[in-house]
Design an enzyme around this catalytic site. Structure first.
Site, PDB file in Angstrom:
ATOM      1  N   ARG A 230       0.569  -1.194  -0.040  1.00  0.00           N
ATOM      2  CA  ARG A 230      -0.078   0.026  -0.105  1.00  0.00           C
ATOM      3  C   ARG A 230       0.763   1.266  -0.188  1.00  0.00           C
ATOM      4  O   ARG A 230       2.026   1.068   0.600  1.00  0.00           O
ATOM      5  CB  ARG A 230      -1.016   0.022   1.207  1.00  0.00           C
ATOM      6  CG  ARG A 230      -1.985  -0.984   1.353  1.00  0.00           C
ATOM      7  CD  ARG A 230      -3.092  -0.452   0.241  1.00  0.00           C
ATOM      8  NE  ARG A 230      -4.267  -1.423   0.661  1.00  0.00           N
ATOM      9  CZ  ARG A 230      -4.675  -2.413  -0.361  1.00  0.00           C
ATOM     10  NH1 ARG A 230      -4.042  -2.864  -1.213  1.00  0.00           N
ATOM     11  NH2 ARG A 230      -5.686  -3.126  -0.057  1.00  0.00           N
ATOM     12  N   GLU A 259      -3.616   7.217  -4.262  1.00  0.00           N
ATOM     13  CA  GLU A 259      -4.066   6.777  -5.765  1.00  0.00           C
ATOM     14  C   GLU A 259      -5.556   6.670  -5.776  1.00  0.00           C
ATOM     15  O   GLU A 259      -6.442   6.621  -4.981  1.00  0.00           O
ATOM     16  CB  GLU A 259      -3.567   5.386  -5.978  1.00  0.00           C
ATOM     17  CG  GLU A 259      -4.159   4.126  -4.803  1.00  0.00           C
ATOM     18  CD  GLU A 259      -3.426   2.947  -4.876  1.00  0.00           C
ATOM     19  OE1 GLU A 259      -2.372   2.578  -4.795  1.00  0.00           O
ATOM     20  OE2 GLU A 259      -4.298   1.894  -5.205  1.00  0.00           O
ATOM     21  N   HIS A 277      -1.943   0.033  -9.577  1.00  0.00           N
ATOM     22  CA  HIS A 277      -2.355  -0.983  -8.663  1.00  0.00           C
ATOM     23  C   HIS A 277      -3.074  -2.162  -9.669  1.00  0.00           C
ATOM     24  O   HIS A 277      -4.172  -2.510  -9.445  1.00  0.00           O
ATOM     25  CB  HIS A 277      -3.389  -0.380  -7.855  1.00  0.00           C
ATOM     26  CG  HIS A 277      -3.911  -1.109  -6.701  1.00  0.00           C
ATOM     27  ND1 HIS A 277      -4.021  -0.677  -5.615  1.00  0.00           N
ATOM     28  CD2 HIS A 277      -3.754  -2.534  -6.287  1.00  0.00           C
ATOM     29  CE1 HIS A 277      -4.225  -1.373  -4.412  1.00  0.00           C
ATOM     30  NE2 HIS A 277      -3.966  -2.720  -4.908  1.00  0.00           N
TER      31      HIS A 277
HETATM   32  C1  8YV Z   1      -7.171  -5.081  -5.581  1.00  0.00           C
HETATM   33  C2  8YV Z   1      -6.049  -5.103  -3.186  1.00  0.00           C
HETATM   34  O1  8YV Z   1      -6.733  -4.283  -6.428  1.00  0.00           O
HETATM   35  O2  8YV Z   1      -6.216  -7.178  -2.114  1.00  0.00           O
HETATM   36  C3  8YV Z   1      -6.282  -6.083  -2.123  1.00  0.00           C
HETATM   37  O3  8YV Z   1      -6.292  -5.523  -0.937  1.00  0.00           O
HETATM   38  O4  8YV Z   1      -5.864  -4.087  -3.185  1.00  0.00           O
HETATM   39  C4  8YV Z   1      -5.982  -5.734  -4.592  1.00  0.00           C
HETATM   40  O5  8YV Z   1      -6.358  -7.125  -4.832  1.00  0.00           O
HETATM   41  C5  8YV Z   1      -8.365  -4.397  -5.177  1.00  0.00           C
HETATM   42  O6  8YV Z   1      -9.046  -4.916  -3.824  1.00  0.00           O
HETATM   43  C6  8YV Z   1      -9.575  -4.368  -6.133  1.00  0.00           C
HETATM   44  O7  8YV Z   1     -10.438  -3.408  -5.912  1.00  0.00           O
END
Ligand code: 8YV
Length: 311
Positions: A230, A259, A277
């Site tokens: 993150r 982001e 991402h």
């Molecule tokens: C995805 C993520 O981009 O698993 C996570 O927490 O950040 C990613 O897998 C996201 O959840 C899709 O919205």
């Protein structure tokens, strides 16, 4: 299952997932909080993305919320204390995206070390055809890779790095006795040792800004930072300064503070590889994540145990 439940979708899911959900749920999407408030009392379930979460004002606007199904593993955008207080269940897509996110870390690392961007620009400009050759790149073999965060994704990165003949050590809240890899309890010492520092930590109050100027200085002018965790784990101003002044060699970043509106200062840098991402963004993984959301919601509304509860 009882008659169709309303399901508030805070982030779109893949079309096949939405079609499957629409068989048993009335899918609701709102652009304003005022519009949401009109139907809010009917809503018992929310589906959202890991990086999107549930804003506190949305959670507060849903008095009868019972379950949040997260399309991801990150819980940093959900107030878990409030969820627990209100007995709201939360599910995550445990282990589904592990390999893809680890692949993304390696992709960013390889792109940096093998000059992928500059070599392709060189080729497209016709410089190769003119008889010149681009500068030589760097091997992964024999380099030291430090992993900060040794959960499923960190361990999957370690496997891949070892397959590329890298030396691997990790920083974590505790020693993983089942791993033969070297445990380094001091992040600065790990950064100092490493040629590459890969971040796979969860975003928490404890990890906020963990990668600061001091850690980047320890990583050093030949060091590379890879972040698939993150943006909040990194002090982004300190990172930009280190990249601009070349006090680290480069960064491969899939995640950013603020982001998707990332700091435009990143665009001026040559020593970065940037992704919007995309760690879990493959058809296979996103469909499997979608199925996990469907299965958890069905289980919940049929009175069965949740498949992958977050707590
Ligand atoms: C995805 C993520 O981009 O698993 C996570 O927490 O950040 C990613 O897998 C996201 O959840 C899709 O919205």
């Amino acid at each position: 299952m009882s008659p169709k439940q309303p399901l508030l979708l805070l982030e779109p899911l893949p079309a096949p997932t939405m079609e499957a959900l629409a068989k048993d749920f009335t899918l609701l999407q709102f652009s304003t909080l005022d519009a949401l408030k009109e139907v809010a009392p009917t809503i018992r379930a929310v589906a959202t993305g890991g990086s999107y979460g549930v804003a506190p004002e949305i959670m507060a606007a849903l008095p009868n919320l019972e379950i949040i199904a997260v399309n991801g593993v990150g819980l940093d955008r959900i107030d878990l204390t409030e969820a627990k207080k209100r007995a709201i269940r939360v599910t995550v897509t445990t282990d589904i995206s592990t390999d893809d996110v680890a692949d993304m870390a390696m992709l960013l690392l390889l792109a940096l070390k093998r000059n992928l961007r500059s070599n392709e620009t060189f080729l497209r400009k016709g410089t190769w055809a003119d008889g010149t050759l681009p500068p030589l790149a760097h091997s992964l073999k024999g380099r030291k890779l430090g992993i900060a965060g040794f959960g499923r994704i960190g361990q999957a990165v370690a496997q891949r790095a070892q397959a590329s003949a890298m030396e691997v050590a990790y920083f974590s809240g505790h020693h993983h006795a089942n791993s033969p890899l070297a445990f380094e309890p001091d992040l600065k010492a790990l950064a100092h040792w490493a040629d590459v520092l890969v971040l796979t930590l969860p975003a928490t109050a404890q990890t906020k800004g963990l990668i600061n100027a001091e850690i980047l200085e320890a990583l050093g002018k030949d060091g590379v930072l890879i972040n698939t965790a993150r943006g909040s784990v990194v002090d982004e101003d300190a990172l930009l300064t280190a990249l601009q002044n070349k006090t680290i060699a480069g960064a491969g970043l899939d995640v950013f503070q603020n982001e998707p509106k990332i700091n435009p200062a990143f665009f001026a840098l040559e020593n970065v590889v940037l992704q919007p991402h995309q760690g879990s963004a493959t058809i296979e993984t996103r469909l499997a994540m979608g199925q996990n959301i469907i299965d958890n919601l069905h289980a919940y509304f049929s009175g069965k145990p949740l498949l992958t509860p977050a707590y």
